[in-house]
Design an enzyme around this catalytic site. Sequence first.
Site, mmCIF file in Angstrom:
data_model
loop_
_atom_site.group_PDB
_atom_site.id
_atom_site.type_symbol
_atom_site.label_atom_id
_atom_site.label_comp_id
_atom_site.label_asym_id
_atom_site.label_seq_id
_atom_site.Cartn_x
_atom_site.Cartn_y
_atom_site.Cartn_z
ATOM 1 N N CYS A 43 0.677 -1.386 -0.124
ATOM 2 C CA CYS A 43 0.059 0.024 -0.015
ATOM 3 C C CYS A 43 0.896 1.502 -0.025
ATOM 4 O O CYS A 43 0.366 2.416 -0.259
ATOM 5 C CB CYS A 43 -0.833 0.093 1.271
ATOM 6 S SG CYS A 43 -0.058 -0.056 2.759
ATOM 7 N N CYS A 51 -2.130 -4.559 7.477
ATOM 8 C CA CYS A 51 -1.270 -3.685 8.290
ATOM 9 C C CYS A 51 -0.633 -4.678 9.523
ATOM 10 O O CYS A 51 0.531 -4.418 9.756
ATOM 11 C CB CYS A 51 -2.335 -2.990 9.043
ATOM 12 S SG CYS A 51 -3.202 -1.844 7.986
HETATM 13 FE FE1 FES Z 1 -1.138 -0.259 4.360
HETATM 14 FE FE2 FES Z 1 -1.929 0.154 6.953
HETATM 15 S S1 FES Z 1 -3.002 0.698 5.175
HETATM 16 S S2 FES Z 1 -0.210 -0.847 6.559
#
Ligand code: FES
Length: 145
Positions: A53, A122
Amino acid sequence: MDKLDKFAQGLQESILEDAKKRYSEKVILLWQNPKNLRRMNDPDGAAVIKGPCGDTIEIYLLIEKNKIYDSSFFTDGCGPTIACGSMVTELVRGKSIGDALKLSPASIIDALCGLPGEHIHCAILAVSTLHKAIADYLLRKQNGC
Ligand code: FES
């Protein structure tokens, strides 16, 4: 309070209200008051990983006699990433290297009382970075550093 301050406060309150619908109380608590959020100057093991991300998490460990006695993290990521970094660094304290390696993304998610599907990564990012920091420690030790 001027118009801009009122706007910012209103925006903040609306973000918090939205977050309360999506995240557990534990996630919101650690997001707003993270534990161990700091870089270390001279860790025994450290690692940084950038997730798919684009968020990055750093983990720092102090280890003595095979036990983690201090740990911290730093991230430029979202609230759930902050909560995951905080939880990982809390859970590994006092643990042996072997027990710390047993921590999984599922154990972090359980300890946080759940994460929405789009934030499972995450927890994976936080645990992967922990494992890489332990590998860094083991390599340093093997090389006599
Ligand atoms: Fe990518 Fe939390 S949204 S690590």
